[in-house]
Design a protein around this motif. Structure first.
Motif, short mmCIF file in Angstrom:
data_model
loop_
_atom_site.label_atom_id
_atom_site.label_comp_id
_atom_site.label_asym_id
_atom_site.label_seq_id
_atom_site.Cartn_x
_atom_site.Cartn_y
_atom_site.Cartn_z
N SER A 57 -12.24 -4.84 -4.79
CA SER A 57 -10.91 -4.77 -4.19
C SER A 57 -10.71 -6.06 -3.41
N GLY A 93 -6.71 -5.28 -0.05
CA GLY A 93 -6.74 -4.12 -0.93
C GLY A 93 -7.39 -2.94 -0.23
N THR A 126 -0.91 -2.68 -6.93
CA THR A 126 -2.28 -3.13 -7.10
C THR A 126 -2.38 -4.63 -7.37
N ASP A 127 -1.36 -5.25 -7.95
CA ASP A 127 -1.43 -6.66 -8.34
C ASP A 127 -0.67 -7.60 -7.41
N SER A 169 0.83 -1.21 0.00
CA SER A 169 0.00 0.00 0.00
C SER A 169 0.86 1.26 0.00
N ASP A 171 1.58 1.93 -3.53
CA ASP A 171 0.39 1.86 -4.39
C ASP A 171 0.41 0.66 -5.34
N ASP A 210 -8.77 -0.23 -2.16
CA ASP A 210 -9.72 0.46 -3.03
C ASP A 210 -11.14 0.22 -2.53
#
Length: 158
Positions: free
Chosen positions: A133, A137, A33-34, A28, A31, A139
């Motif tokens: 998300s 996650g 995402t995968d 995090s 940032d 999001d």
């Protein structure tokens, strides 16, 4: 490329009965995402998240320091500094980390970040659904919740 140093990432503390640990969400901080990556500190006598497995996300554990146990569907497996364990995205990947030693257990937990995901908690007779998300996650989720495994409803209302 994104870079961070764990010393600049704040700890989040979790404390609920036998589940007590600190976590730094490294992915995090950059940032990501995968791919998820968190640093954990598990005090002596404590356990991590409740026993669970994911249906869409693989996880891996790398022990940085200390000793403990990995609770699996087949029983406890010893963990020690330098151990790397992979956890498939199915029932065979069920796990929970247990620190039964006298020292702090430090480890990295890595995971794919696929969604949607259903996370099953067999000992709690629950499952969680994560859409928009994945677990871990940050999001906004379009749908998520926790449900009892035994709850059943018909497709059509009668």
């Amino acid at each position: 490329m994104e870079k961070t140093n764990e010393s600049t990432v704040e700890w989040t503390e979790y404390d609920r009965e036998e589940t007590s640990f600190r976590r730094k969400e490294l992915s995090s901080a950059v940032d990501a995402t995968d791919l998820g990556c968190s640093l954990y500190e598990l005090p002596p006598g404590m356990r991590s998240w409740p026993y669970h497995y994911h249906t869409a996300n693989e996880e891996a554990i790398y022990v940085l320091s200390g000793d403990g146990q990995l609770e699996t569907e087949d029983g406890l497996v010893t963990l020690t500094t330098g151990d790397y364990v992979t956890l498939p995205a199915d029932e065979s990947g069920g796990h929970r980390i247990v620190n039964d030693a006298d020292e702090m257990l430090r480890y990295l937990a890595l995971s794919t970040m696929n969604e949607p995901d259903v996370t099953v908690y067999p000992e709690m007779d629950k499952f969680g659904v994560f859409v928009g998300s994945p677990p871990g996650g940050r999001d906004e989720r379009t749908f998520h919740g926790y449900y009892n495994i035994d709850d059943e409803t018909a497709y059509w209302d009668e």
